[in-house]
Write a protein that holds these residues in place. Sequence first.
Motif, PDB file in Angstrom:
ATOM      1  N   LEU A  11      -0.509 -15.736   0.346  1.00 16.21           N
ATOM      2  CA  LEU A  11       0.869 -15.332   0.055  1.00 16.21           C
ATOM      3  C   LEU A  11       0.864 -14.353  -1.110  1.00 16.21           C
ATOM      4  CD1 LEU A  11       3.955 -15.737   0.414  1.00 16.21           C
ATOM      5  CD2 LEU A  11       3.760 -17.654  -1.212  1.00 16.21           C
ATOM      6  N   GLN A  13       3.537 -11.262  -3.161  1.00 17.17           N
ATOM      7  CA  GLN A  13       4.863 -10.656  -3.264  1.00 17.17           C
ATOM      8  C   GLN A  13       4.817  -9.197  -2.803  1.00 17.17           C
ATOM      9  OE1 GLN A  13       6.248 -11.219  -7.313  1.00 17.17           O
ATOM     10  NE2 GLN A  13       7.333 -13.086  -6.711  1.00 17.17           N
ATOM     11  N   ALA A  14       5.950  -8.724  -2.339  1.00 17.91           N
ATOM     12  CA  ALA A  14       6.046  -7.320  -1.946  1.00 17.91           C
ATOM     13  C   ALA A  14       5.627  -6.419  -3.107  1.00 17.91           C
ATOM     14  CB  ALA A  14       7.470  -7.001  -1.512  1.00 17.91           C
ATOM     15  N   SER A  40       2.106  -9.697  14.122  1.00 16.04           N
ATOM     16  CA  SER A  40       3.264 -10.117  13.331  1.00 16.04           C
ATOM     17  C   SER A  40       4.186 -10.961  14.200  1.00 16.04           C
ATOM     18  CB  SER A  40       4.005  -8.888  12.808  1.00 16.04           C
ATOM     19  OG  SER A  40       3.141  -8.100  12.004  1.00 16.04           O
ATOM     20  N   LYS A  86       4.210  -4.787   2.060  1.00 15.95           N
ATOM     21  CA  LYS A  86       5.611  -4.910   2.425  1.00 15.95           C
ATOM     22  C   LYS A  86       5.807  -6.180   3.240  1.00 15.95           C
ATOM     23  CE  LYS A  86       5.761   0.140   2.987  1.00 15.95           C
ATOM     24  NZ  LYS A  86       6.061   1.236   3.952  1.00 15.95           N
ATOM     25  N   PRO A  87       7.029  -6.728   3.255  1.00 16.36           N
ATOM     26  CA  PRO A  87       7.270  -7.923   4.078  1.00 16.36           C
ATOM     27  C   PRO A  87       6.883  -7.710   5.551  1.00 16.36           C
ATOM     28  CG  PRO A  87       9.067  -7.606   2.552  1.00 16.36           C
ATOM     29  CD  PRO A  87       8.177  -6.397   2.419  1.00 16.36           C
ATOM     30  N   THR A  90       3.464  -8.791   7.009  1.00 20.51           N
ATOM     31  CA  THR A  90       3.183 -10.202   7.284  1.00 20.51           C
ATOM     32  C   THR A  90       2.644 -10.382   8.694  1.00 20.51           C
ATOM     33  OG1 THR A  90       4.814 -11.033   5.717  1.00 20.51           O
ATOM     34  CG2 THR A  90       4.255 -12.467   7.578  1.00 20.51           C
ATOM     35  N   THR A 116       0.978 -13.366   4.256  1.00 14.29           N
ATOM     36  CA  THR A 116       2.420 -13.470   4.152  1.00 14.29           C
ATOM     37  C   THR A 116       2.881 -12.706   2.931  1.00 14.29           C
ATOM     38  OG1 THR A 116       2.394 -15.650   5.207  1.00 14.29           O
ATOM     39  CG2 THR A 116       4.389 -15.032   3.997  1.00 14.29           C
ATOM     40  N   VAL A 117       3.787 -11.757   3.147  1.00 12.62           N
ATOM     41  CA  VAL A 117       4.315 -10.946   2.063  1.00 12.62           C
ATOM     42  C   VAL A 117       5.782 -11.317   1.859  1.00 12.62           C
ATOM     43  CG1 VAL A 117       4.652  -8.619   1.171  1.00 12.62           C
ATOM     44  CG2 VAL A 117       2.751  -9.093   2.729  1.00 12.62           C
ATOM     45  N   SER A 118       6.086 -11.834   0.698  1.00 14.91           N
ATOM     46  CA  SER A 118       7.452 -12.260   0.416  1.00 14.91           C
ATOM     47  C   SER A 118       8.242 -11.121  -0.237  1.00 14.91           C
ATOM     48  CB  SER A 118       7.439 -13.475  -0.500  1.00 14.91           C
ATOM     49  OG  SER A 118       6.867 -13.136  -1.755  1.00 14.91           O
ATOM     50  N   SER A 119       9.519 -11.116   0.057  1.00 14.71           N
ATOM     51  CA  SER A 119      10.376 -10.042  -0.503  1.00 14.71           C
ATOM     52  C   SER A 119      10.956 -10.438  -1.836  1.00 14.71           C
ATOM     53  CB  SER A 119      11.480  -9.719   0.493  1.00 14.71           C
ATOM     54  OG  SER A 119      12.242 -10.885   0.762  1.00 14.71           O
TER      55      SER A 119
END
Length: 119
Positions: A11, A13-14, A40, A86-87, A90, A116-119
Motif C-alpha cells: 500500500l 499513497q498517491a 486492475s 496514481k490510484p 492499483t 494499492t495506491v490510496s488517494s
Amino acid sequence: QVQLVESGGGLVQAGGSMRLSCAASGRTFSTYVMGWFRQSPGKEREFVAAISRSGDTTYAESSKGRFAISRDNAKNTVYLQMNSLKPEDTGLFYCVAGSQFSTLAGGSWGQGTQVTVSS
C-alpha cells in the motif's frame, strides 16, 4: 520452464514510489525477454513494461516517464521502479518471461503482487 516470484507490492499513497522485484529460477534468465503486466479491478490485464535480453525497454503510454524496468542477469531478477503513483495504478502486477516483445503475453507468468495506491 522458468518459475517467477514477484515481491515488493503493498500500500502506498498517491504520489509515492514502489519497486517491484521478480526473481526467476533456472540458468537461462538472460535469454528471456522480461516484462510486467497489470490487472486492475474491473479491467483486463494490460501491458506495463518490458525489457529485452540486451536491455532495450518498451513501455505502455500510461507508464512512460513514471516507471522504469531494469534487469540484473547475475541475480536472475527483473525490477519495476514505479514513481508518481496514481490510484489508477492499483492492481495485481504480474511478471512475465517470454521469447520476444510481441509474444510476451503468451510466456510464463508469475502469481502476481498486489499494489494499492490510496488517494
